[in-house]
Motif scaffolding. Sequence first.
Motif, PDB file in Angstrom:
ATOM      1  N   GLN A  35       0.821  -1.211   0.000  1.00 51.61           N
ATOM      2  CA  GLN A  35       0.000   0.000   0.000  1.00 51.61           C
ATOM      3  C   GLN A  35       0.857   1.264   0.000  1.00 51.61           C
ATOM      4  O   GLN A  35       0.433   2.290  -0.509  1.00 51.61           O
ATOM      5  CB  GLN A  35      -0.946   0.010   1.197  1.00 51.61           C
ATOM      6  N   GLN A  36       2.038   1.181   0.556  1.00 53.98           N
ATOM      7  CA  GLN A  36       2.918   2.345   0.623  1.00 53.98           C
ATOM      8  C   GLN A  36       3.725   2.548  -0.655  1.00 53.98           C
ATOM      9  O   GLN A  36       4.366   3.571  -0.812  1.00 53.98           O
ATOM     10  CB  GLN A  36       3.859   2.236   1.821  1.00 53.98           C
ATOM     11  N   SER A  37       3.664   1.566  -1.563  1.00 51.86           N
ATOM     12  CA  SER A  37       4.402   1.723  -2.817  1.00 51.86           C
ATOM     13  C   SER A  37       3.731   2.788  -3.677  1.00 51.86           C
ATOM     14  O   SER A  37       2.578   3.168  -3.456  1.00 51.86           O
ATOM     15  CB  SER A  37       4.474   0.388  -3.560  1.00 51.86           C
ATOM     16  N   VAL A  38       4.464   3.265  -4.670  1.00 55.01           N
ATOM     17  CA  VAL A  38       3.994   4.366  -5.509  1.00 55.01           C
ATOM     18  C   VAL A  38       2.718   4.001  -6.268  1.00 55.01           C
ATOM     19  O   VAL A  38       1.752   4.747  -6.275  1.00 55.01           O
ATOM     20  CB  VAL A  38       5.102   4.781  -6.514  1.00 55.01           C
ATOM     21  N   ASN A  39       2.706   2.832  -6.887  1.00 54.16           N
ATOM     22  CA  ASN A  39       1.547   2.416  -7.664  1.00 54.16           C
ATOM     23  C   ASN A  39       1.203   0.979  -7.293  1.00 54.16           C
ATOM     24  O   ASN A  39       1.553   0.043  -8.010  1.00 54.16           O
ATOM     25  CB  ASN A  39       1.856   2.538  -9.167  1.00 54.16           C
ATOM     26  N   PRO A  40       0.494   0.784  -6.166  1.00 53.30           N
ATOM     27  CA  PRO A  40       0.216  -0.582  -5.708  1.00 53.30           C
ATOM     28  C   PRO A  40      -0.706  -1.336  -6.667  1.00 53.30           C
ATOM     29  O   PRO A  40      -1.638  -0.765  -7.222  1.00 53.30           O
ATOM     30  CB  PRO A  40      -0.451  -0.376  -4.356  1.00 53.30           C
ATOM     31  N   LEU A  45      -3.287  -6.641  -3.910  1.00 52.53           N
ATOM     32  CA  LEU A  45      -3.767  -6.185  -2.599  1.00 52.53           C
ATOM     33  C   LEU A  45      -5.046  -6.925  -2.211  1.00 52.53           C
ATOM     34  O   LEU A  45      -5.176  -7.392  -1.073  1.00 52.53           O
ATOM     35  CB  LEU A  45      -4.044  -4.684  -2.624  1.00 52.53           C
ATOM     36  N   LYS A  46      -5.959  -7.037  -3.157  1.00 52.39           N
ATOM     37  CA  LYS A  46      -7.224  -7.711  -2.867  1.00 52.39           C
ATOM     38  C   LYS A  46      -6.985  -9.176  -2.515  1.00 52.39           C
ATOM     39  O   LYS A  46      -7.582  -9.701  -1.570  1.00 52.39           O
ATOM     40  CB  LYS A  46      -8.164  -7.600  -4.067  1.00 52.39           C
TER      41      LYS A  46
END
Length: 72
Positions: A35-40, A45-46
């Motif tokens: 989530q903290q990456s530039v373009n997750p 994630l889901k």
Amino acid sequence: MNVPSEMNHLDVLAVQLRVLRREHRDLDEAIDALQQSVNPDQLTLKRLKTQKLKLKDRISRVEDELTPDIIA
């Protein structure tokens, strides 16, 4: 020292619970990092969040099995 060579059911559940909690923590850290990456990647994630929820359910089932029934 007189140590039994086999673990009983409750011992196995306790070890399993520790492993599941560790996996849950690891997934939480992976989700936070993603989530903290530039373009997750939203799909990743889901999937991680779904896996984390399934682990939480398994943890709850093991905890229920380890907790004795108390009749009030």
